[in-house]
Design a protein around this motif. Structure first.
Motif, short mmCIF file in Angstrom:
data_model
loop_
_atom_site.label_atom_id
_atom_site.label_comp_id
_atom_site.label_asym_id
_atom_site.label_seq_id
_atom_site.Cartn_x
_atom_site.Cartn_y
_atom_site.Cartn_z
N ARG A 19 0.87 -1.19 0.09
CA ARG A 19 0.00 0.05 0.09
C ARG A 19 0.83 1.21 -0.09
NH1 ARG A 19 -3.23 -3.56 3.25
NH2 ARG A 19 -1.85 -3.43 4.91
N PHE A 20 0.45 2.16 -0.94
CA PHE A 20 1.12 3.54 -0.71
C PHE A 20 0.06 4.37 -0.15
CE2 PHE A 20 3.74 1.84 -4.54
CZ PHE A 20 4.87 1.67 -3.90
N GLY A 21 0.00 4.98 1.10
CA GLY A 21 -0.70 5.60 1.80
C GLY A 21 -2.14 4.86 1.65
N THR A 33 -3.85 0.66 -2.54
CA THR A 33 -3.50 -0.72 -2.51
C THR A 33 -2.91 -1.05 -3.86
OG1 THR A 33 -4.85 -1.28 -0.59
CG2 THR A 33 -3.87 -2.88 -1.89
N VAL A 34 -1.82 -1.34 -4.15
CA VAL A 34 -1.12 -1.46 -5.47
C VAL A 34 -0.99 -2.72 -5.70
CG1 VAL A 34 1.02 -0.84 -6.96
CG2 VAL A 34 -0.04 0.95 -5.49
N ILE A 35 -0.28 -3.60 -4.74
CA ILE A 35 -0.40 -5.12 -4.73
C ILE A 35 -1.40 -5.67 -3.80
CG2 ILE A 35 1.09 -7.23 -4.79
CD1 ILE A 35 1.84 -5.82 -7.11
N GLY A 91 -0.32 -7.04 -17.61
CA GLY A 91 -1.40 -6.39 -16.88
C GLY A 91 -1.34 -4.84 -17.49
N PRO A 92 -2.43 -4.12 -17.40
CA PRO A 92 -2.42 -2.71 -17.76
C PRO A 92 -1.60 -2.07 -17.31
CG PRO A 92 -4.77 -3.57 -17.03
CD PRO A 92 -3.61 -4.55 -16.67
N ASN A 93 -1.53 -0.80 -17.74
CA ASN A 93 -0.49 0.53 -17.08
C ASN A 93 -1.11 0.49 -15.76
OD1 ASN A 93 -0.60 1.64 -20.18
ND2 ASN A 93 1.47 1.54 -19.17
N GLY A 94 -0.13 0.82 -14.65
CA GLY A 94 -0.48 0.93 -13.50
C GLY A 94 -1.06 -0.34 -12.57
N ALA A 95 -0.87 -1.33 -13.39
CA ALA A 95 -1.43 -2.67 -12.55
C ALA A 95 -0.51 -3.20 -11.32
CB ALA A 95 -1.39 -3.68 -13.50
N GLY A 96 0.73 -2.51 -11.13
CA GLY A 96 1.57 -3.07 -10.31
C GLY A 96 2.71 -3.77 -10.34
N LYS A 97 2.99 -3.90 -11.85
CA LYS A 97 3.94 -4.94 -12.01
C LYS A 97 5.46 -4.48 -11.67
CE LYS A 97 2.73 -4.23 -16.32
NZ LYS A 97 1.79 -3.43 -16.35
N SER A 98 5.86 -3.29 -11.83
CA SER A 98 7.08 -2.84 -11.61
C SER A 98 7.14 -2.79 -9.90
CB SER A 98 7.35 -1.30 -12.10
OG SER A 98 7.37 -1.32 -13.50
N THR A 99 6.09 -2.28 -9.36
CA THR A 99 6.24 -2.29 -7.81
C THR A 99 6.32 -3.95 -7.40
OG1 THR A 99 4.24 -0.65 -7.82
CG2 THR A 99 4.70 -1.88 -5.82
N PHE A 100 5.64 -4.72 -7.88
CA PHE A 100 6.18 -6.24 -7.82
C PHE A 100 7.48 -6.49 -8.01
CE2 PHE A 100 6.47 -10.69 -8.98
CZ PHE A 100 5.79 -11.62 -7.80
N PHE A 141 15.58 -2.77 -15.14
CA PHE A 141 14.73 -1.56 -14.96
C PHE A 141 14.07 -1.05 -16.16
CE2 PHE A 141 17.79 -1.87 -11.55
CZ PHE A 141 17.31 -1.53 -10.48
N GLN A 142 12.74 -0.65 -15.75
CA GLN A 142 11.83 -0.21 -16.98
C GLN A 142 12.59 0.90 -17.57
OE1 GLN A 142 7.90 0.14 -15.59
NE2 GLN A 142 7.11 1.18 -17.62
N MET A 143 12.96 2.08 -16.56
CA MET A 143 14.06 3.22 -16.98
C MET A 143 15.25 2.48 -16.77
SD MET A 143 12.01 5.07 -17.68
CE MET A 143 10.22 5.54 -17.52
N ASP A 147 12.05 -6.11 -16.94
CA ASP A 147 10.77 -5.07 -16.98
C ASP A 147 10.64 -4.41 -18.36
OD1 ASP A 147 8.48 -3.69 -16.13
OD2 ASP A 147 9.48 -2.74 -14.59
N GLU A 148 9.73 -4.88 -19.05
CA GLU A 148 9.47 -4.21 -20.51
C GLU A 148 10.91 -4.19 -21.18
OE1 GLU A 148 6.98 -1.03 -20.79
OE2 GLU A 148 5.60 -1.58 -19.14
N PRO A 149 11.59 -5.25 -21.46
CA PRO A 149 12.49 -5.37 -22.47
C PRO A 149 12.35 -4.99 -23.70
CG PRO A 149 11.78 -7.70 -21.98
CD PRO A 149 10.99 -6.92 -20.91
N GLU A 199 5.67 -7.37 -19.80
CA GLU A 199 5.97 -6.90 -21.01
C GLU A 199 4.50 -6.62 -21.60
OE1 GLU A 199 8.87 -5.98 -22.97
OE2 GLU A 199 6.74 -5.22 -23.96
N HIS A 200 4.38 -5.49 -22.38
CA HIS A 200 3.23 -5.04 -23.04
C HIS A 200 3.02 -5.62 -24.48
CE1 HIS A 200 1.36 -2.66 -20.00
NE2 HIS A 200 2.76 -2.10 -19.97
N ASN A 201 4.05 -6.06 -24.95
CA ASN A 201 4.44 -6.69 -26.59
C ASN A 201 4.06 -7.99 -26.39
OD1 ASN A 201 5.01 -7.69 -28.97
ND2 ASN A 201 6.63 -5.94 -29.26
#
Ligand code: ATP
Ligand code: MG
Length: 252
Positions: A12-14, A17-19, A36-45, A84-86, A176-178, A208-210
């Motif tokens: 949880r962030f504040g 609930t992200v995961i 999962g869609p953008n913001g689904a929590g993948k990078s947080t995982f 990393f995604q970035m 993460d999104e290679p 990955e989204h692709n």
């Protein structure tokens, strides 16, 4: 045997609930997708598994050890490598220097060896240079080894991120999104490289989204708002109407 397993994992962030109570596992030796869609929590995982973030609740087990509260360097030492995604590269270093620097995340020389340029240190450095070149050859980057990282195409920079992760000799590699930002030729190349890594016995988790990535996945989990909405084979995923509606707006 499951190499990685989370149970009831929650972040949880504040008030957000992200995961959300996530049970997730990867069998040793498989290539698994986390979709999962953008913001689904993948990078947080990814950040939870690699110790960058602490979970609000739940457990993370890796290689039969509880790593729920482990720090990033401990997790790396245990054999979890990631990109990393970035993509954080040393832009003013060459390609080869970037990979060599990643080897030093697992130092074998003492400060004494380095300071006195001892034989242990020199032997180590030679070995590191050889291993780094091996990784670059494997990933098709050997011809650009003396280029500055910042001058590479976006696709090559992504592949360099993987080369750096491989330098830590991971048993589990998390990408993460290679494929993001790669051209079609680079995508084909990258997908082949990932299958080669699997053949070498590395377990791989890919965000990955692709959807071209589906061709090389053994299994896939789909998450939405931090909850698992599907788990199974890529073939079954294509048939699943909940996934189709949540993620693909009805078409896969
Ligand atoms: N440090 C943070 N503080 C507060 N909220 C955060 C933080 N990190 C992520 N979030 C939020 O958590 C949610 C999940 O983000 P995350 O980056 O894990 O998504 P993602 O599935 O990787 O998305 P994408 O496909 O766009 O990369 C988002 O709503 C994001 O704004
Ligand atoms: Mg992300």
């Amino acid at each position: 045997m499951k190499l990685l397993e989370t149970s009831g994992l929650t972040k949880r962030f504040g008030g957000l609930t992200v995961i959300d109570n996530l049970d997730f596992g990867i069998e040793e030796g498989e290539v698994k997708g986390l979709i999962g869609p953008n913001g689904a929590g993948k990078s947080t995982f990814f950040n939870l598994v690699t110790g960058v973030l602490l979970p609000s609740a739940g457990k993370i087990k890796y290689d039969n050890r509880d790593i729920t509260r482990s720090k990033p360097h401990q997790v790396a030492k245990m054999g979890i490598g990631r990109t990393f995604q970035m993509n954080p590269l040393f832009g003013d270093f060459t390609v080869l220097e970037n990979v060599k620097a990643a080897f030093h995340l697992r130092p074998h020389s003492s400060l004494f060896d380095i300071y006195f340029n001892s034989k242990v240190y020199r032997d180590n450095e030679k070995q590191i240079a050889e291993s780094a070149e091996e990784i670059l050859a494997f990933l098709g980057l050997i011809n650009v080894r003396n280029e500055l990282a910042k001058n590479l195409s976006h696709g090559y920079q992504k592949i360099l991120g993987v080369a750096r992760a491989l330098a830590t000799r991971p048993k589990l590699l998390m990408l993460d999104e290679p494929l993001g930002g790669l051209n079609p030729e680079e995508i084909d190349f990258f997908i082949k490289a990932i299958s080669n890594l699997r053949d070498q016995g590395i377990t791989i988790l890919i965000v990955e989204h692709n959807m071209q990535v589906l061709d090389i996945l053994n299994s896939v989990s789909v998450i939405s708002f931090g909850q698992k909405i599907f788990e199974g084979t890529p073939g079954d995923m294509r048939q699943n109407s909940t996934v189709a509606e949540t993620y693909f707006g009805g078409v896969i």
